[in-house]
Design a protein around this motif. Structure first.
Motif, mmCIF file in Angstrom:
data_model
loop_
_atom_site.group_PDB
_atom_site.id
_atom_site.type_symbol
_atom_site.label_atom_id
_atom_site.label_comp_id
_atom_site.label_asym_id
_atom_site.label_seq_id
_atom_site.Cartn_x
_atom_site.Cartn_y
_atom_site.Cartn_z
ATOM 1 N N ARG A 126 0.818 -1.206 0.000
ATOM 2 C CA ARG A 126 0.000 0.000 0.000
ATOM 3 C C ARG A 126 0.851 1.254 0.000
ATOM 4 O O ARG A 126 2.031 1.197 0.324
ATOM 5 C CB ARG A 126 -0.965 0.026 1.178
ATOM 6 C CG ARG A 126 -0.347 0.135 2.544
ATOM 7 C CD ARG A 126 -1.381 0.118 3.691
ATOM 8 N NE ARG A 126 -2.267 -1.018 3.599
ATOM 9 C CZ ARG A 126 -3.565 -0.961 3.224
ATOM 10 N NH1 ARG A 126 -4.117 0.185 2.928
ATOM 11 N NH2 ARG A 126 -4.300 -2.042 3.156
ATOM 12 N N TYR A 142 -6.567 12.508 -5.149
ATOM 13 C CA TYR A 142 -6.209 11.228 -4.533
ATOM 14 C C TYR A 142 -7.385 10.248 -4.563
ATOM 15 O O TYR A 142 -7.202 9.073 -4.886
ATOM 16 C CB TYR A 142 -5.718 11.429 -3.104
ATOM 17 C CG TYR A 142 -4.450 12.245 -3.008
ATOM 18 C CD1 TYR A 142 -3.359 12.001 -3.843
ATOM 19 C CD2 TYR A 142 -4.328 13.272 -2.074
ATOM 20 C CE1 TYR A 142 -2.196 12.752 -3.751
ATOM 21 C CE2 TYR A 142 -3.166 14.019 -1.976
ATOM 22 C CZ TYR A 142 -2.105 13.752 -2.814
ATOM 23 O OH TYR A 142 -0.957 14.491 -2.723
ATOM 24 N N LYS A 143 -8.582 10.732 -4.261
ATOM 25 C CA LYS A 143 -9.761 9.847 -4.301
ATOM 26 C C LYS A 143 -10.003 9.320 -5.711
ATOM 27 O O LYS A 143 -10.376 8.163 -5.888
ATOM 28 C CB LYS A 143 -11.000 10.575 -3.778
ATOM 29 C CG LYS A 143 -11.025 10.715 -2.271
ATOM 30 C CD LYS A 143 -12.313 11.377 -1.815
ATOM 31 C CE LYS A 143 -12.438 11.366 -0.303
ATOM 32 N NZ LYS A 143 -13.701 11.990 0.148
ATOM 33 N N GLY A 146 -8.137 6.251 -6.320
ATOM 34 C CA GLY A 146 -8.415 5.092 -5.489
ATOM 35 C C GLY A 146 -7.990 5.201 -4.035
ATOM 36 O O GLY A 146 -8.224 4.286 -3.249
ATOM 37 N N PHE A 147 -7.348 6.296 -3.651
ATOM 38 C CA PHE A 147 -7.001 6.484 -2.244
ATOM 39 C C PHE A 147 -8.281 6.704 -1.447
ATOM 40 O O PHE A 147 -9.256 7.267 -1.943
ATOM 41 C CB PHE A 147 -6.089 7.705 -2.061
ATOM 42 C CG PHE A 147 -4.679 7.494 -2.497
ATOM 43 C CD1 PHE A 147 -3.702 7.119 -1.584
ATOM 44 C CD2 PHE A 147 -4.309 7.680 -3.818
ATOM 45 C CE1 PHE A 147 -2.382 6.937 -1.980
ATOM 46 C CE2 PHE A 147 -2.995 7.507 -4.231
ATOM 47 C CZ PHE A 147 -2.031 7.126 -3.309
ATOM 48 N N ARG A 148 -8.254 6.261 -0.189
ATOM 49 C CA ARG A 148 -9.397 6.492 0.696
ATOM 50 C C ARG A 148 -8.900 7.053 2.014
ATOM 51 O O ARG A 148 -7.783 6.776 2.451
ATOM 52 C CB ARG A 148 -10.188 5.212 0.916
ATOM 53 C CG ARG A 148 -9.441 4.139 1.662
ATOM 54 C CD ARG A 148 -10.299 2.892 1.947
ATOM 55 N NE ARG A 148 -9.498 1.866 2.573
ATOM 56 C CZ ARG A 148 -9.162 1.849 3.863
ATOM 57 N NH1 ARG A 148 -9.575 2.791 4.669
ATOM 58 N NH2 ARG A 148 -8.408 0.874 4.353
ATOM 59 N N ILE A 149 -9.749 7.860 2.633
ATOM 60 C CA ILE A 149 -9.438 8.435 3.945
ATOM 61 C C ILE A 149 -9.703 7.377 5.001
ATOM 62 O O ILE A 149 -10.770 6.770 5.018
ATOM 63 C CB ILE A 149 -10.303 9.686 4.211
ATOM 64 C CG1 ILE A 149 -9.957 10.783 3.199
ATOM 65 C CG2 ILE A 149 -10.113 10.179 5.651
ATOM 66 C CD1 ILE A 149 -10.908 11.973 3.219
ATOM 67 N N TYR A 150 -8.734 7.147 5.875
ATOM 68 C CA TYR A 150 -8.932 6.186 6.955
ATOM 69 C C TYR A 150 -8.811 6.837 8.330
ATOM 70 O O TYR A 150 -8.928 6.163 9.347
ATOM 71 C CB TYR A 150 -7.990 4.984 6.830
ATOM 72 C CG TYR A 150 -6.519 5.289 7.037
ATOM 73 C CD1 TYR A 150 -5.933 5.163 8.291
ATOM 74 C CD2 TYR A 150 -5.719 5.671 5.970
ATOM 75 C CE1 TYR A 150 -4.582 5.429 8.480
ATOM 76 C CE2 TYR A 150 -4.378 5.923 6.152
ATOM 77 C CZ TYR A 150 -3.810 5.803 7.409
ATOM 78 O OH TYR A 150 -2.476 6.062 7.593
ATOM 79 N N HIS A 167 -5.894 14.685 6.798
ATOM 80 C CA HIS A 167 -6.476 13.376 6.539
ATOM 81 C C HIS A 167 -5.349 12.386 6.299
ATOM 82 O O HIS A 167 -4.339 12.721 5.674
ATOM 83 C CB HIS A 167 -7.373 13.385 5.295
ATOM 84 C CG HIS A 167 -8.681 14.080 5.465
ATOM 85 N ND1 HIS A 167 -9.508 13.899 6.529
ATOM 86 C CD2 HIS A 167 -9.303 14.976 4.653
ATOM 87 C CE1 HIS A 167 -10.587 14.629 6.388
ATOM 88 N NE2 HIS A 167 -10.486 15.306 5.255
ATOM 89 N N MET A 169 -4.619 9.033 4.299
ATOM 90 C CA MET A 169 -5.194 8.340 3.149
ATOM 91 C C MET A 169 -4.315 7.155 2.783
ATOM 92 O O MET A 169 -3.108 7.163 3.017
ATOM 93 C CB MET A 169 -5.350 9.289 1.957
ATOM 94 C CG MET A 169 -6.280 10.465 2.247
ATOM 95 S SD MET A 169 -6.587 11.517 0.802
ATOM 96 C CE MET A 169 -7.817 10.526 -0.066
ATOM 97 N N LEU A 171 -3.876 3.745 -0.265
ATOM 98 C CA LEU A 171 -4.219 3.062 -1.500
ATOM 99 C C LEU A 171 -3.631 1.664 -1.428
ATOM 100 O O LEU A 171 -2.415 1.511 -1.280
ATOM 101 C CB LEU A 171 -3.654 3.791 -2.724
ATOM 102 C CG LEU A 171 -3.801 3.073 -4.063
ATOM 103 C CD1 LEU A 171 -5.256 3.087 -4.522
ATOM 104 C CD2 LEU A 171 -2.895 3.698 -5.105
#
Length: 175
Positions: A126, A142-143, A146-150, A167, A169, A171
């Motif tokens: 990742r 970034y979204k 395919g990146f996501r906020i965790y 945030h 993030m 991937l």
């Protein structure tokens, strides 16, 4: 992941010590921009000699640049963690495109280069990054990849007496 082709008249490549002066110029512009997107301060940046050393090819880090007519207009870096038990993660950092060259696919091209670099390293699962919560264009970029906020870190850094949240993030790379 397939590398995006830069827009016509743009070229992208890994930076090297010969690019140190141009890299410092754009990096200082990035650090001075408001609102800040970086936690670093201009006066803490390494000098030219140390920047040349940082840009030397290394198997655990890479700096990428996008050029328009041989002028460096965008940068990013990607690196692996130092700890042996954290080598499954890469980190994307310091993405910046000069304002006049935004919305031309430069940022997306640079992030694709970083993703491809990480994917070439065995065991990397990742890529993580942090982004100031107010940087909506960067978050959208970034979204879209395919990146996501965790998570969100409150008051991750301060500049001129103001605190900024970031945030976190991630991937996941295809295996």
């Amino acid at each position: 992941m397939t590398t995006l082709t830069p827009p016509p008249s743009f070229s992208t490549r890994a930076l090297n010590p010969d690019d140190a002066a141009a890299y410092l110029d754009i990096r200082l512009q990035a650090l001075g921009e408001t609102p800040p997107a970086f936690g670093s301060l201009p006066h803490t940046e390494p000098d030219l000699t140390r920047t040349q050393a940082r840009l030397a090819p290394h198997h655990e880090r890479a700096f990428f640049g996008i050029f328009h007519e041989e002028r460096l207009v965008g940068i990013t870096r990607v690196y692996l963690d130092d700890a042996p038990n954290e080598k499954h993660r890469a980190h994307l950092a310091s993405l910046y495109v000069r304002p006049h060259f935004r919305a031309h696919g430069c940022g997306k091209t640079l992030v694709h280069k970083a993703i491809d670099w990480a994917a070439e390293h065995p065991g990397v699962r990742r890529i993580n990054l942090t982004v100031v919560t107010g940087q909506s264009a960067a978050i959208g970029l970034y979204k879209s990849l395919g990146f996501r906020i965790y998570g969100t870190e409150p008051e991750a850094f301060s500049k001129n007496g103001r605190f900024y949240d970031e945030h976190l993030m991630t991937l996941e790379l295809p295996r």
